[in-house]
Design an enzyme around this catalytic site. Structure first.
Site: not given
Length: 256
Positions: A115, A57, A59, A172, A61-62, A134
């Site tokens: 998400h 996805h 985001h 995570h 942080d990915h 996530d």
């Protein structure tokens, strides 16, 4: 053909990036590189190079490591077709039902909105690997940011239907806090109690709690059991629609 090897690479504060390595061909895929430096360090330490980046996805942080990893290794980037406008430079775009091949290992693609609206998951049946991003965590699930509660519940039902031996590699290290919450809604679950104790031991030793398996999560993860009469009763919603039960459990976690 040998199974894919998986290397966990901690990144940022609590992210996991994964290296999928095929020993027969020497090929390596990098999953959700939220930061480039630890990924490059892990690759170089093993004498590997990145042949592919997989994004579940959009985001940051990915995905924030995508550009630097690609610049160093010249690898391709695969990700969700419906997030093309939000992940730059994808070479391979994937949607539900597509079959995807990495180094001879075929992955099934599942659209798992909730998400994010375009989130996807990758299942490699020959290696018992689920890259859940996530959507599904050990003892938890992602916050519902862009989708609806109904979408997220539907997404989780897709993933819980995978074979029990499937290993879950999520985005995570949230497991210890997820366990505390799960006990708050399902405290009489003996398997959950035992798992929570093991999680505390692992974290005290600085060890990861990932992967879990679909089989273990079916017994202990409250977000996979919104259609369980016992869980509905535990949150005071006997006979309620599973989507409503899921929404209540997710709301409680959001405020836990």
């Amino acid at each position: 053909m040998s199974k894919l090897d998986v290397v966990l690479v901690p990144a940022r504060s609590d992210n996991y990036v994964y290296l999928l390595h095929d020993a027969d061909s020497g090929s390596t895929a990098v999953v959700d590189p939220g930061a480039a430096a630890p990924v490059i360090e892990a690759l170089e330490a093993r004498g590997w190079k990145a042949d592919l980046i997989i994004n579940t996805h959009h985001h940051g942080d990915h995905t924030e490591g995508n550009e630097a990893v690609r610049a160093k290794y010249g690898c391709k980037l695969a990700g969700p077709k419906s997030e093309t406008a939000r992940i730059a430079g994808m070479d391979i775009t994937l949607a539900e039902g597509d079959s995807f091949d990495f180094a001879g290992h075929k992955a099934e693609i599942f659209e798992t909105p909730g998400h994010t609206s375009g989130h996807i998951a990758f299942f490699f049946p020959d290696s018992d690997i689920l890259l859940s991003g996530d959507t599904l965590f050990v003892l938890g699930c992602g916050r519902v940011f862009e989708g609806t509660m109904e979408q997220m519940w539907s997404s989780l039902k897709k993933l819980r239907a995978l074979p029990p031996a499937t290993r879950i590699y999520c985005g995570h290290e949230y497991t210890q806090s997820n366990a505390r919450f799960a006990l708050s809604v399902d405290g009489e679950n003996a398997k959950l109690q035992a798992q929570a104790s093991e999680i505390d031991r692992l974290r005290a030793d600085g060890q990861p709690t990932v992967p879990s398996t679909i089989g273990d999560e079916l017994d202990t993860n409250p977000f996979l059991r919104a259609d369980s009469p016992a869980l509905a009763a535990a949150v005071g919603m006997e006979g309620a629609d599973p989507v409503a039960v899921f929404a209540e459990v997710r709301k409680r976690k959001d405020n836990f």
